[in-house]
Design an enzyme around this catalytic site. Structure first.
Site, PDB file in Angstrom:
ATOM      1  N   THR D  13       0.825  -1.211   0.000  1.00  0.00           N
ATOM      2  CA  THR D  13       0.000   0.000   0.000  1.00  0.00           C
ATOM      3  C   THR D  13       0.862   1.266   0.000  1.00  0.00           C
ATOM      4  O   THR D  13       2.073   1.208   0.217  1.00  0.00           O
ATOM      5  CB  THR D  13      -0.911   0.034   1.249  1.00  0.00           C
ATOM      6  OG1 THR D  13      -0.077   0.072   2.422  1.00  0.00           O
ATOM      7  CG2 THR D  13      -1.813  -1.176   1.304  1.00  0.00           C
ATOM      8  N   ASP D  14       0.197   2.397  -0.259  1.00  0.00           N
ATOM      9  CA  ASP D  14       0.889   3.688  -0.174  1.00  0.00           C
ATOM     10  C   ASP D  14       0.066   4.634   0.692  1.00  0.00           C
ATOM     11  O   ASP D  14      -0.943   4.232   1.282  1.00  0.00           O
ATOM     12  CB  ASP D  14       1.155   4.264  -1.572  1.00  0.00           C
ATOM     13  CG  ASP D  14      -0.122   4.635  -2.311  1.00  0.00           C
ATOM     14  OD1 ASP D  14      -1.189   4.810  -1.678  1.00  0.00           O
ATOM     15  OD2 ASP D  14      -0.057   4.756  -3.541  1.00  0.00           O
ATOM     16  N   ALA D  15       0.512   5.881   0.761  1.00  0.00           N
ATOM     17  CA  ALA D  15      -0.106   6.839   1.670  1.00  0.00           C
ATOM     18  C   ALA D  15      -1.552   7.159   1.317  1.00  0.00           C
ATOM     19  O   ALA D  15      -2.270   7.745   2.126  1.00  0.00           O
ATOM     20  CB  ALA D  15       0.726   8.127   1.716  1.00  0.00           C
ATOM     21  N   ALA D  16      -2.007   6.776   0.121  1.00  0.00           N
ATOM     22  CA  ALA D  16      -3.425   6.948  -0.209  1.00  0.00           C
ATOM     23  C   ALA D  16      -4.273   5.858   0.464  1.00  0.00           C
ATOM     24  O   ALA D  16      -5.492   5.869   0.354  1.00  0.00           O
ATOM     25  CB  ALA D  16      -3.631   6.942  -1.723  1.00  0.00           C
ATOM     26  N   GLY D  17      -3.611   4.897   1.133  1.00  0.00           N
ATOM     27  CA  GLY D  17      -4.333   3.904   1.917  1.00  0.00           C
ATOM     28  C   GLY D  17      -4.652   2.630   1.154  1.00  0.00           C
ATOM     29  O   GLY D  17      -5.265   1.714   1.706  1.00  0.00           O
TER      30      GLY D  17
END
Lengths: 135, 135, 135, 135
Positions: D13-17
């Site tokens: 995952t990344d910071a966009a969730g």
């Protein structure tokens, strides 16, 4: 003790032909996630619902044997409290044989903090129960 | 001391919104690669030409502050010998300010081995020179 | 046209000794992030402040030349609108020489949606301005 | 058709969730690796033994639904020849329900080349057999 099995993939490796060392830590985190899920703790909702974070404050690792693409591995983990507001997890990564060979020992230390204030706080009950079950 | 600067990217982060802890180690390894390159050691040919590997045998890290996408960071590194056949590298990861803030301390320990026999061997001269220059 | 330069790192490569193909897309996304930052769009706050997301809806890539650890690359990007609520970005990844060599062509298509309803909506003004500047 | 199941992890995952889009391609490559292994093709030795590489020459993807940490997914793949020296693989990534939901469609195109000359060459027999079995 929770045990997690998986296969080493191309994405885990680097140009030296073996698992890139930071990926051992990522693989251990997968084992941790699976053990939380096995205890009924849903990663996607639990931390938001309890307004806590349990970030990794420290890590340590010994890399004993290289792992290559296609290797079958098992990650065993044991957790223990480091206070009312944290825990340490010891992982053993084994390359499955026969014979099985210890490939890495990893430790992560986690601290429970409020998502709002970022101050330390006691573990929510389900996490304390997970900790007891994985000691 | 070598210093490496870069920006935190989406690929470094996880669903908690900040850098996934194993990626701190990968970022430190980038700083190490850049410091080797600055000493004229070409990663793609050096190890093959000298028939050696210098794998990470141990790592340790303290994560002090979360880093978010877009943060500018600086990674300082210092190396020191651990014998004729190895070295340790201490990294400090700082979030650039003003004011700068220490975000993580990372250590990696490397052992020089023959690519053929996998027995320990003395560092090739260019690596020993890099070590002296980065002490 | 925005241009982004960086070096290929170990973390980008796989056991075949070259950049793992999904990492070409991650590297292009870095170039996109840098071009947004150059336009004053702060990744960490912009999307939250505007309550929008601009996820990648499609990607396409041609991989023309392998890239190895230590290679210096340049990523050029051009953006164009695909409506009031989206854009496509064309990237060219070059291995810097001399002579420079085209290593990959990548395209990503983005759709602007409300973070709440997930319905399509027009680009916020700063993003429309970035789009015009990078056409 | 080969089917591969796994859980979405923090590392995906990344910071966009949600899953960072290049990681959809890496996950599909895992499914491809598993299907080769199921056909008795050992990734770590096969390509060296046959002195061939089968790099990805093109990829295309449609991202239809975000995937979050903890989601259970299934990746189905079908392969078809693109000549005597290559193949295309179509993947469907589904979020397991009930009800199951299509999350992404991915295609990769592979070309078989000599590891020495990098000229195109016919698929080794075990790979041709794998191709037939996964059509």
């Amino acid at each position: 003790m929770h045990e997690y099995k998986r296969t080493i993939h191309f994405a885990d490796t680097d140009a030296a032909g073996v698992v890139f060392f930071p990926n051992f830590l990522a693989i251990c985190h997968e084992a941790y996630e699976e053990s939380l899920a096995a205890a009924g703790i849903e990663l996607n909702t639990f931390f938001g619902a309890h307004a806590v974070l349990v970030p990794v404050a420290k890590s340590a690792a010994e890399f004993l044997r290289p792992l290559a693409c296609g290797d079958r591995i098992s990650v065993g983990l044991r957790a223990r409290p480091t206070g009312v507001d944290g825990y340490a997890i010891d992982y053993e990564v084994r390359r499955l044989g026969p014979p099985d060979k210890l490939a890495a020992r990893v430790r992560t230390e986690h601290v429970c903090i409020s998502a709002r204030s970022r101050e330390r706080q006691a573990l929510p009950a389900p996490l304390a129960a997970w900790l007891k079950a994985n000691a």
